[in-house]
Design a protein around this motif. Structure first.
Motif, PDB file in Angstrom:
ATOM      1  N   THR A   1      -8.446  -2.482  -4.283  1.00 60.87           N
ATOM      2  CA  THR A   1      -7.500  -2.858  -5.339  1.00 60.87           C
ATOM      3  C   THR A   1      -7.646  -4.320  -5.770  1.00 60.87           C
ATOM      4  O   THR A   1      -7.122  -4.687  -6.828  1.00 60.87           O
TER       5      THR A   1
ATOM      6  N   GLU B   1      -7.625   8.579  -2.503  1.00 59.91           N
ATOM      7  CA  GLU B   1      -6.314   8.622  -3.145  1.00 59.91           C
ATOM      8  C   GLU B   1      -6.085   7.455  -4.089  1.00 59.91           C
ATOM      9  O   GLU B   1      -5.522   7.621  -5.175  1.00 59.91           O
ATOM     10  N   VAL B   2      -6.490   6.262  -3.701  1.00 61.95           N
ATOM     11  CA  VAL B   2      -6.258   5.069  -4.512  1.00 61.95           C
ATOM     12  C   VAL B   2      -7.443   4.769  -5.424  1.00 61.95           C
ATOM     13  O   VAL B   2      -7.274   4.480  -6.613  1.00 61.95           O
TER      14      VAL B   2
ATOM     15  N   ASN C   1       0.859  -1.183   0.000  1.00 64.97           N
ATOM     16  CA  ASN C   1       0.000   0.000   0.000  1.00 64.97           C
ATOM     17  C   ASN C   1       0.901   1.241   0.000  1.00 64.97           C
ATOM     18  O   ASN C   1       1.666   1.458   0.940  1.00 64.97           O
TER      19      ASN C   1
ATOM     20  N   VAL D   1      -7.827   6.247   1.571  1.00 70.34           N
ATOM     21  CA  VAL D   1      -7.568   5.219   0.563  1.00 70.34           C
ATOM     22  C   VAL D   1      -8.586   5.317  -0.570  1.00 70.34           C
ATOM     23  O   VAL D   1      -8.237   5.265  -1.755  1.00 70.34           O
TER      24      VAL D   1
ATOM     25  N   LEU E   1       0.705   5.099   0.051  1.00 73.64           N
ATOM     26  CA  LEU E   1      -0.035   6.340   0.226  1.00 73.64           C
ATOM     27  C   LEU E   1       0.968   7.480   0.361  1.00 73.64           C
ATOM     28  O   LEU E   1       2.009   7.336   1.001  1.00 73.64           O
TER      29      LEU E   1
ATOM     30  N   HIS F   1      -7.493  -0.684   1.432  1.00 76.55           N
ATOM     31  CA  HIS F   1      -6.635  -0.760   0.245  1.00 76.55           C
ATOM     32  C   HIS F   1      -6.767  -2.115  -0.440  1.00 76.55           C
ATOM     33  O   HIS F   1      -6.860  -2.198  -1.675  1.00 76.55           O
TER      34      HIS F   1
END
Length: 929
Positions: free
Chosen positions: A255, A326-327, A155, A323, A157, A251
């Motif tokens: 993902t 941002e992800v 992960n 998360v 970040l 995360h």
């Protein structure tokens, strides 16, 4: 609905022109134009008819201000709905009693961090509860349950607490529940995600953080399963694990899970304390969601000022929401409980402190919001997804007394602020031009009075903050009794503000006296003196506009959502002043300010902002319990200074108008005496220890670790061991070690311990019986497998075996290493590429379940030219280090257990993603290995 208030210029014009000293049209003061001696509260005094208000009246105004502020706070944050049982809630409603049953079971398991048996039981319980929901759902609703097992991954970040870190996780299990209408296939592609976490830190039962969230979500899912046959969109409930170890659960889901691509919007539930009202503290980039929440929620609660503070980094924390943004590139709403923040991540996060009505408040709000959002016909078209990390729109939001929520766009806020700022500047500029030199001088002295008020208020309160550590056993003696802040910092802040403003009053009066005597020499001295005092009072009142105008300009320039506070505190008093004090003729002598002007001017600001200011002070006090990121690295008085500055700022900003009324009253003496007595009583309570700093429900955060130190790349793993005691709360450990005499602890700043993720600057050590309770088989291996130079580039391969540890932190020296790769089970988890760093180090933080790998390979690429100027060694005087490794073992050794038993009951272990477990192995590898 938003009501836009724009004060007309003609109403306020006279408010800035009560007496133009430099104008040739200066009023002729005659007996007929003298201010009446009985104008409202005006009364003659024994000193010759000076204008003065009754001391009782001013004190009544001050008490009214305080009581109104407290009433607003109570209704806004402490008024909770009555809990409903299953029968009262009905099949499609929300029942706190039912949700609380889930919380009770989870808390009975005790702490359940990642990798523990207790977490396995918790996951199985939640999974069983979701299967029950699946069986009892409406027949036209499709409920799917998935026990998702995440693969090993990394992960990355980049913001906030995660700069300079790579978070690696493995063997995480999540429970995922998806609810869809059976006969609408397109709903599967447009889903709302509701997320929270099951896991806790190792030191807490997690009743608030976040078993309460899990309980609410299970009860919400039960209710939603009865509504979803009318939905146009699906709803996913994610019960993740790994949040407390670096947001790894969110995360891994966003993902890896196959449903991740269908998510269009996120609702994250969190806790910064235990219970109370759950507020929206992030979500300004989703206008339609905030508007929907404000419209349908029964008890809407949200503060844009909390979002501003969170984004500024003032609150050192993070949630899964980061998360998803941002992800995942998703927008949404982030909710959190904020009551009793001092118990966060301690043993006091327990069921008995969870306020009745807390779950009902969040549950009813969320149920209404989810139903409305899921029934939207074009939800997918309303999604505000972040593009390239840039927020496409922002909203201002805040609630009024917890019953009504105001939401409007940043664009409208900017237009409104610009309008108010331009009109204010125009009025002030015109006033100064017409007033000439003397008007400009009076304006300057008014600004100077504001500066004096701030200087004196800050100085006195900061002086007290320095004094407290000298007279108290704890530098922060108000943690368990936050109301002590009123006496310790509020009283000197008010006293200083009054002193500074009175000095400004004297300066303005002296200047006006000099000016008036030259321009109107025929006026009787008593009359002239009265006019000067009345005019000075008006300038002090108007000076309050100046400071709020400056704040509004700054906030508008930086697009700060909290600028609405400055807007309200500027417009409302200015409008009241122009409305009540204005006259159609400029030829008038100054009159005493009306009491109704103050009441009308402050009614709206108090309603809009006093509650949130009180809540922010409470949150700030609670955060001090865990404010020392590196124990002992900050002065003991620093926490006090921060609270003192914050309280002084609130006093200077919110009392500026009220204090201007005191100078022409008989209340100055009683007010000064009262503030001094309040301060003296608070200091006496602190110095004598009558009121405990901590209690069994509000604990001091401590860290007790059995430390075993070794050096890597050595065949003979010689180890030294000791027990380390430190605290994240400011202050020495004098009281804590009183009962530890038999344990032979010595304390001081020479007991530095580098725990890789943080450093203890002040702590206590004991080597007594520290050689037992751990095994050499637990010592990790850090072995250099190869070291070579090819084509001018040096490469080193390092083998790491963490043995039984499934939770560890590794620091890599970036002043020696250009780049690196990291592998687990022959799989590359961290590839070559740009990596951020903090103080010359990059950190890899690993956590996982029982089946996580324990053998890893690190491939290092060295810099061609290296220096050691900023190196921080593991021990003072040692050579620079290449690697620092800390492995944690979930085990309490007999010696640590003995220490924990002898610590005062008001001490609690504190857990976070960077904290060590009670048994930790520290291994280093020097640059010259």
């Amino acid at each position: 609905m938003l009501v836009v208030v724009n004060y007309p210029m003609y109403v306020l014009w006279e408010s800035f022109f009560p007496l133009q000293l430099g104008n040739s049209r200066m009023p002729r003061i005659t007996e007929a134009s003298k201010p009446p001696a009985s104008d409202e509260t005006l009364r003659p005094t024994e000193q010759g008819g000076k204008p003065a208000r009754s001391a009782f009246l001013w004190v009544a105004l001050f008490v009214l201000f305080l009581n109104s502020s407290w009433a607003v706070y109570h209704f806004q944050f402490e008024s909770l709905p009555l809990p409903l049982d299953a029968e009262q809630a009905g099949k499609r409603g929300f029942s706190e009693v039912s949700a609380l049953e889930h919380v009770k079971y989870l808390t009975k398991l005790g702490p359940h961090p990642v990798g523990s048996d207790a977490l396995e039981l918790a996951v199985q319980y939640v999974f069983a509860a979701t299967e029950k929901i699946q069986k009892t759902a409406h027949w036209e609703v499709d409920v799917q349950v998935d026990l998702f097992h995440a693969e090993t991954a990394a992960n990355h970040l980049s913001k906030g607490l995660f700069k300079g870190k790579t978070l690696v996780y493995s063997d995480l299990k999540h429970v995922v529940l998806r609810i869809l209408p059976k006969y609408l296939p397109e709903a599967e592609d447009n889903v709302i995600l509701v997320s929270s976490h099951i896991d806790t830190v190792f030191s807490s039962q997690g009743a608030g953080d976040c078993s309460s969230c899990v309980g609410v979500m299970l009860e919400l899912a039960r209710g939603i399963a009865q509504w979803a046959h009318g939905f146009k969109n699906g709803v996913i409930f994610l019960f993740n694990t790994g949040e407390e170890e670096g947001l790894n659960g969110a995360h891994s889901f966003i993902t890896q899970h196959p449903w991740r691509s269908t998510i269009r919007f996120v609702v994250d539930l969190e806790a910064m304390g235990i219970g109370g009202k759950s507020i929206v503290f992030q979500g300004g980039s989703v206008p339609w969601a905030l508007e929907t929440y404000a419209k349908v929620s029964k008890y809407p609660s949200g503060l844009v000022i909390a979002q501003d503070l969170f984004h500024s980094g003032a609150i050192q924390s993070a949630t899964d929401f980061q998360v998803y943004e941002e992800v995942g590139g998703l927008s949404g709403l982030d909710f959190a409980y904020t009551d009793a923040t001092a118990i966060y991540h301690t043993k006091n996060d327990k069921l008995k402190l969870l306020k009745p009505g807390s779950l009902q408040h969040l549950g009813e709000n969320m149920l209404a919001f989810l139903i409305q959002s899921a029934m939207s016909t074009n939800l997918q078209n309303k999604m505000e997804v972040k593009k390239d990390g840039i927020v496409q729109s922002q909203s201002i939001f805040f609630d009024i007394l917890g019953t009504y929520m105001v939401v409007y766009s940043q664009r409208l806020a900017t237009m409104l602020h610009n309008s108010v700022i331009l009109q204010s500047l125009l009025i002030w500029t015109t006033s100064l031009i017409m007033g000439g030199y003397h008007g400009a001088m009076t304006f300057g002295l008014s600004c100077f009075s504001i500066l004096l008020m701030w200087i004196c208020s800050l100085s006195l309160s900061i002086m007290v903050s320095f004094l407290i550590p000298l007279i108290s056993t704890s530098p922060v003696p108000y943690i368990a009794n936050p109301w002590l802040v009123i006496g310790l910092f509020g009283a000197p802040a008010v006293l200083g503000a009054l002193t500074g403003q009175h000095l400004g009053f004297l300066c303005i009066s002296r200047y006006l006296r000099c000016t008036f005597s030259k321009r109107v020499p025929t006026v009787a001295s008593n009359t002239l003196e009265n006019l000067i005092k009345l005019e000075t009072e008006r300038w002090l009142f108007k000076a309050g506009f100046i400071q709020w105008l400056i704040l509004l300009i700054i906030g508008n320039f930086y697009k700060v959502g909290s600028s609405f506070v400055a807007l309200v505190w500027l417009v409302s008093p200015a409008f009241a002043y122009g409305l009540m004090e204005a006259t159609l003729s400029p030829l008038r002598s100054p009159k005493q300010l009306k009491i109704v002007t103050l009441i009308l001017g402050l009614a709206m600001p108090i309603l809009f902002s006093s509650g949130m200011m009180i809540r922010l002070v409470g949150i700030l006090v609670g955060i001090i319990v865990r404010s020392e990121r590196n124990p002992g690295s900050r002065p003991d008085w620093l926490g006090n200074v921060i609270v003192a500055v914050f309280v002084s700022a609130i006093v200077c900003l919110m009392l500026v108008y009220l204090l201007s009324y005191i100078h022409l009253s008989g209340a100055k003496g009683p007010m000064i005496f009262s503030m001094l007595m309040l301060l003296a009583l608070a200091l006496a309570a602190v110095s004598t220890g009558i009121l405990p700093t901590f209690t069994e429900d509000i604990s001091r955060a401590v860290t007790v670790v059995h430390v075993v130190k070794t050096k890597g790349n050595s065949e003979n793993q010689d180890a030294s061991s000791f027990i380390s005691l430190s605290s994240l709360t400011p202050g020495k450990l004098t009281e804590e070690v009183k009962n530890l005499k038999d344990e032979e602890f010595t304390c001081g700043r020479n007991k530095t311990v580098d725990f890789v993720s943080f450093t203890v600057k002040y702590g206590c050590w004991s080597s007594k019986d520290s050689g037992s309770g751990w095994s050499k088989s637990d010592i990790p291996i850090v072995h250099v497998e190869h070291d070579s130079i090819a084509s001018g580039a040096r490469k080193t391969g390092i083998f790491i075996d963490t043995k039984f540890s499934k939770r560890w932190s590794l620091a890599i020296n970036r002043e020696e290493i250009r780049d690196f790769t990291f592998e687990a089970d022959s799989e590359e988890l961290v590839p070559l590429g740009d990596k951020s760093e903090v103080d010359g180090w990059h950190f890899i933080q690993f956590s996982g379940g029982k089946n996580s790998p324990t053998k890893f390979r690190l491939n290092l690429l060295w810099l061609s030219n290296t220096t050691h100027q900023s190196q921080k060694s593991f021990e003072s005087g040692a050579s620079p280090l290449l690697l620092k490794l800390r492995t944690d073992v979930s085990k309490i050794t007999p010696e640590v257990e003995s220490v924990l038993e002898k610590l005062p009951p008001w001490c609690s272990l504190f857990g976070k993603s960077t904290s060590p477990y009670p048994l930790a192995f520290l291994t280093t590898l020097p640059v010259q290995f």
